[in-house]
Design a protein around this motif. Structure first.
Motif, PDB file in Angstrom:
ATOM      1  N   ASN A   1      -6.215   2.952   0.978  1.00 10.06           N
ATOM      2  CA  ASN A   1      -7.485   2.736  -0.017  1.00 10.06           C
ATOM      3  C   ASN A   1      -7.430   3.846  -1.091  1.00 10.06           C
TER       4      ASN A   1
ATOM      5  N   ASN B   1      -2.655  -3.177  11.232  1.00 11.31           N
ATOM      6  CA  ASN B   1      -2.295  -3.215   9.955  1.00 11.31           C
ATOM      7  C   ASN B   1      -2.480  -1.814   9.257  1.00 11.31           C
TER       8      ASN B   1
ATOM      9  N   THR C   1       4.118  -3.219  -1.606  1.00  6.61           N
ATOM     10  CA  THR C   1       2.699  -2.949  -2.045  1.00  6.61           C
ATOM     11  C   THR C   1       1.986  -3.908  -2.744  1.00  6.61           C
TER      12      THR C   1
ATOM     13  N   VAL D   1     -11.803  -4.074   3.842  1.00  3.23           N
ATOM     14  CA  VAL D   1     -11.146  -4.298   2.596  1.00  3.23           C
ATOM     15  C   VAL D   1     -11.996  -4.513   1.405  1.00  3.23           C
TER      16      VAL D   1
ATOM     17  N   PHE E   1     -10.022  -4.866   9.127  1.00  2.22           N
ATOM     18  CA  PHE E   1      -9.486  -4.874   8.003  1.00  2.22           C
ATOM     19  C   PHE E   1     -10.215  -6.017   6.947  1.00  2.22           C
TER      20      PHE E   1
ATOM     21  N   TRP F   1      -6.877  -6.437  12.508  1.00  2.00           N
ATOM     22  CA  TRP F   1      -7.008  -7.516  11.292  1.00  2.00           C
ATOM     23  C   TRP F   1      -8.463  -7.803  11.224  1.00  2.00           C
TER      24      TRP F   1
ATOM     25  N   ASP G   1      -8.239  -2.695  -3.485  1.00  2.00           N
ATOM     26  CA  ASP G   1      -7.752  -1.756  -2.628  1.00  2.00           C
ATOM     27  C   ASP G   1      -6.046  -2.089  -2.483  1.00  2.00           C
ATOM     28  N   THR G   2      -5.033  -1.197  -2.232  1.00  2.00           N
ATOM     29  CA  THR G   2      -3.617  -1.636  -2.091  1.00  2.00           C
ATOM     30  C   THR G   2      -3.277  -1.610  -0.377  1.00  2.00           C
ATOM     31  N   ILE G   3      -2.456  -2.600  -0.178  1.00  2.00           N
ATOM     32  CA  ILE G   3      -2.004  -2.770   1.136  1.00  2.00           C
ATOM     33  C   ILE G   3      -0.527  -2.306   1.156  1.00  2.00           C
TER      34      ILE G   3
ATOM     35  N   GLU H   1       3.044  -2.339   2.921  1.00  2.00           N
ATOM     36  CA  GLU H   1       3.895  -2.849   3.748  1.00  2.00           C
ATOM     37  C   GLU H   1       5.254  -1.935   3.858  1.00  2.00           C
TER      38      GLU H   1
ATOM     39  N   TYR I   1      -3.227   0.220   5.763  1.00  2.00           N
ATOM     40  CA  TYR I   1      -3.310  -0.037   4.295  1.00  2.00           C
ATOM     41  C   TYR I   1      -4.006   1.240   3.683  1.00  2.00           C
TER      42      TYR I   1
END
Length: 66
Positions: free
Chosen positions: A8, A4, A42, A30, A26, A23, A34-36, A38, A6
């Motif tokens: 930060n 993944n 987001t 995390v 992660f 993962w 924090d923002t993920i 995709e 992501y």
């Protein structure tokens, strides 16, 4: 294992650090806030909860994002 990406957001200078990790890593790194990122959306991590398994020997990390 699935990988993944992501973002930060580092506080103070407005830059974004992008990291590619699996993962398991992660879940360990995390932090709330924090923002993920995709492909189509987001998400922002709103909570991170540790829960012991029934045996008490392991734990599960729940990540909540919206």
């Amino acid at each position: 294992m699935e990988v993944n990406r992501y973002d930060n957001k580092l506080q103070g200078d407005g830059t974004v650090q992008t990291t590619v990790i699996d993962w398991d890593e992660f879940r360990k790194t995390v932090k709330v806030g924090d923002t993920i990122s995709e492909q189509t959306r987001t998400l922002t991590v709103t909570d991170k909860v540790y829960e012991l398994t029934a045996s008490g020997q392991h734990f599960v990390i729940h990540i909540y994002a919206q």
